[in-house]
Design an enzyme around this catalytic site. Sequence first.
Site, mmCIF file in Angstrom:
data_model
loop_
_atom_site.group_PDB
_atom_site.id
_atom_site.type_symbol
_atom_site.label_atom_id
_atom_site.label_comp_id
_atom_site.label_asym_id
_atom_site.label_seq_id
_atom_site.Cartn_x
_atom_site.Cartn_y
_atom_site.Cartn_z
ATOM 1 N N ASP A 576 0.821 -1.249 -0.018
ATOM 2 C CA ASP A 576 0.046 -0.052 -0.112
ATOM 3 C C ASP A 576 0.948 1.386 0.025
ATOM 4 O O ASP A 576 0.721 1.840 -0.976
ATOM 5 C CB ASP A 576 -0.916 -0.099 1.119
ATOM 6 C CG ASP A 576 -1.820 -1.074 1.162
ATOM 7 O OD1 ASP A 576 -2.710 -1.283 1.842
ATOM 8 O OD2 ASP A 576 -1.615 -2.141 0.655
ATOM 9 N N GLU A 800 -0.647 -9.208 12.393
ATOM 10 C CA GLU A 800 -0.746 -8.823 11.012
ATOM 11 C C GLU A 800 0.844 -8.423 10.763
ATOM 12 O O GLU A 800 1.460 -8.936 9.602
ATOM 13 C CB GLU A 800 -1.553 -7.579 10.704
ATOM 14 C CG GLU A 800 -1.451 -7.199 9.285
ATOM 15 C CD GLU A 800 -2.648 -6.174 9.018
ATOM 16 O OE1 GLU A 800 -2.633 -5.592 7.883
ATOM 17 O OE2 GLU A 800 -2.841 -5.414 10.088
#
Length: 830
Positions: A576, A800
Site C-alpha cells: 500500500d 498482521e
Amino acid sequence: MARGERRRRAAAAEGARPQDRARGGGRRAGGARAAGRAALAALALALALGLAGRWVPAWLRARRALTLHPAPPALPPGSSSPAVAPELFWGTYRPHVYFGMKTRSPRPLLTGLMWAQQGAAPGAAPKLRHTCEQGDGVGPYGWDFHDGLAFGRQRISDGALRLTTEFVKRPGGQHGGDWSWRVTVEPQAPGTSSLPLASLFFYVVTDGHEVLLPEIGAKGQLKFISGHTSELGDFRLTLLPPTGPGDTVPKHASYNVFWSSNPGLPLLTDVVTSRLNSWFRHRPPGASPDRYLGLPGSLKWEDGGPSGQGQFLIQQVTLRAPFSVEFIFESGSAQAGGNQALGPLAGSQLTRALEGHVAAFQERFERTFQLNGKGLSPKEQVLGQVALSGLLGGIGYFYGQGLVLPDTGVEGSEQNVDPALFPPVPLFSGVPSRSFFPRGFLWDEGFHQLVVQRWDPRLTREALGHWLGLLNADGWIGREQILGDEARSRVPPEFLVQRAAHANPPTLLLPVLRMLEGGDPDDLAFLRKAFPRLHAWFTWLRQSQAGPVPLSYRWRGRDLALPTLLNPKTLPSGLDDYPRASHPSTAERHLDLRCWVALGARVLSRLAEQLGEAEAAAELGPLAASLEEPKSLDELHWAPELGVFADFGNHTKAVQLKSRPPQGLVRVVGRPPPRLQYVDALGYVSLFPFLLQLLDPRSPRLGPLLSVLADSHHLWSPFGLRSLSASSLFYRQRNSEHDPPYWRGAVWLNINYLALGALHHYGRVEGPHKVQASKLYHELRANVVSNIWQQYQTTGFLWEQYSDQDGRGSGCRPFHGWTSLVLLIMAEEY
C-alpha cells in the site's frame, strides 16, 4: 492489501447488470438482431486482438469486464456439492463469527453460536458476542486444532469465562453426513467461586422456502428441529440438556426461544440484542433465584409466518458455569444409511471421537512438518499447530456479486463510469483475519495456500479452482472479493468497488510452482484443466500492466498526487504505502511488478512445456528468457547511485508533511523539483529480484543486496527484515494526517518468508555468496521464529505485522493469514 475497518455500500442498481437489457419488438426486432450480430463481431475481434487495442469501445470494455471467462472450469461440475465432495459440504465456513457452520452452497443452511454474560455489570444489558470484532475485548481466541475437514477445537477467553467450542463430522448418506458440537463454559481462573450467569444462543438460519419444524418441550426447551431442504434432504437438529464439563450429570438450565423470518444475516446480532428485553428468573433446585434478560419465551412466529425469505430460529440456554452443551445435526440419509445404528454422536461417544481426532492430528502434523525431528521445542510445536489450525479454521465459502468498475482504457477517467454487478460467483478461500478481513484477498491467498498445500493438497486445488473461476473475459481477477451480504456489511463504501484495470501480485503462481515441482498426479491433472485460465490471467497481467518501455511494467491504480498525501499509495501492488515515485506518471517502472511477471513467465513456460502446450510454450519461453536476462534488468532497474535495484519515475525526495492550519498536514514539495530518476526507497521492493530467486548465484548484484539486507541501518532487525530502510526519509513516516505508516518499517511475514526461501536457496548452491547467504539464513530464521513465538506466548495471538524496534505485534489480530507461514519457516519448507 487495502486494509481497514469497512462498512457496506449500497449495491448497484439491478439495471446495471449486463443481462438486464430492454428487449425490442415488432419492426425493431430485425434491427436488434443486426446490432447483436455487429456486437458479437466486435466482441470476437476484440477477443482476437487482446487487450493491447485501446480502440475497443467503452461499451465493449464494460461488457467484457462483467462477463465470465469462457474457458472450461478448473474444477469438475458441482464440485462443491454433497454428491461430488460430501466430506467438504459442511464446514466452519463462516470465519467472521466466533463459531458457526454452513454448507458450501449459494443458499446454505447456516448455524451459529452467540453468548452473553448476564449481570456482568449491575443494571447493564449483557454484551452479546457473535461476530469476531477487533475491539470487543474478547481474547485471546483461536483454533487449537482444526484439520480443515472433519473436526476442530477452539478456545475463547471472555473476561471471567473461557469457552471451548468443538465439532466433529461423521460421514454417511448422500447429503454431507452428520455433525456434533460441544460448547463448554468454564471459569477463566481455576477455583473462581462467584461467576455470572451465562447464556448460550444456538441458532439456525435458512434462506428461501426450506422447512423448519421446531418442537418445544417443557419450560421453553426446544426438544428438536425437523427440517428439509433440496440439498440436505430430511434432517434433525437436537440441542441436548447441559451437563457438567467432562461428565453426564445434568445441570438445571433456563430456556428461551425466538422464531422469525430471516432478517438478513448482517442483522442477526442486532435482532437478538433488541429482543433481549424481558426479565426472567433462573431458579436451580435448592438455590436462590437469579434474574436474567431473555428472549420472548414461546414459539409463536414473530411476524405472521414464513414469507419465503427464510427463517431464523434461536434457542437461549442460561445457567451458571461450569457446564457443557451439545448440539447435534443428523442427516436423514446418513441415519438411514447406517449412522442410526452407531447411535448419536454425543456424550462419551463424542468425547472419544474428539480425542481420536486430536491424536490423529498430532501424529499427522509431525509426520508432515517434522518439527520435533528438527529440534523445535514442544511450545514451538504448539505454535505451529495453532498457526495451521487458525488458517484452516479461517477458510470460508462465499457466494455473491461483486461491484466492478470497468476499464475505460484511459487512466483517470474511471470517475465517469458507474460500477456494475459482476455475475454471481462462489469462492472457497482462506481469509487474512477473522476479525478484520474475513473475505478473500488475491495476493494473500497465494501465501495461504503454500501452508494449506503442504497439509492437504486437495484443499489447495479447491481454492485455486475457485479463484480461477472469478476470471472475467479479459482474464482479470478482482484483488478483493466481497461476496454476499455478510461480507459487504463489514466493508466501507470506498473499498467495495473493484477496478478492472487494477492488478495484484500473482501469488497463486507460488503454489502452482510447488505443484509442478512435486509431481503429484492429481495436481498435474488439475493444472492441465487450469492451464487455459492461468494463461489468460497471466496474459492479462503482462499486457494490461505494461510499462513505458519494452520489458517494463507499471502498477495501474496509484493514488492521485493529492496535497494531503506524503507519497501517493499503490494499493494494487499489495504494498500500500511503500514509497514509490513522488509524482505519479506513466513513465514509471515498478521493479516488484517486473519480477512478478518474470516469475509468472518462468512458471507458466515450464507448465506449458510439461503439458505439451506447444503454442503457449513458444510464446512464454522467450518472454521468460528476456525477463530473466541480467542486462535487461540492470538497464531498467539497477540504480548505480543507490547501489541497489529500484523503481524509476518522476521523483524528488524533497517532500514532507507540514502543518498548515486550518488544512492540517499538507504535502510540501521543495527543491530539487521532481525529475525522472531512480526512486531512493531502499526496502522490500529493492530485494525482489533476490526474493523471487531471479538472480544467478554468481550475479554481481547478489552481494550488494545481501549487504543491505544484513545491515541494521537498513533492513536487518532482531525480529526480522523491516519493510523500509531505517535510514530512509520515509521510515515510520505517516502518509497523511490520518494514515499511519504501514509498509514503512514494520516486519511482515510474507516477505520474510520469501527472503528466507531465497537465502536457503543461495546458501545451498555454488557461488561466491554461498557462505554469507547460509549464515544470514540461520540468523534470520532464528530471529523470526523466536519473536513470533514470544509474541504468541505474551498475547495469545498471531499478528498482521511486528515492530522492527521491539518485536511487538501490531495491526489486526488474530492474523492467521500469511503469518501462518511461520510454520513453514520452522519446518524449513520453501
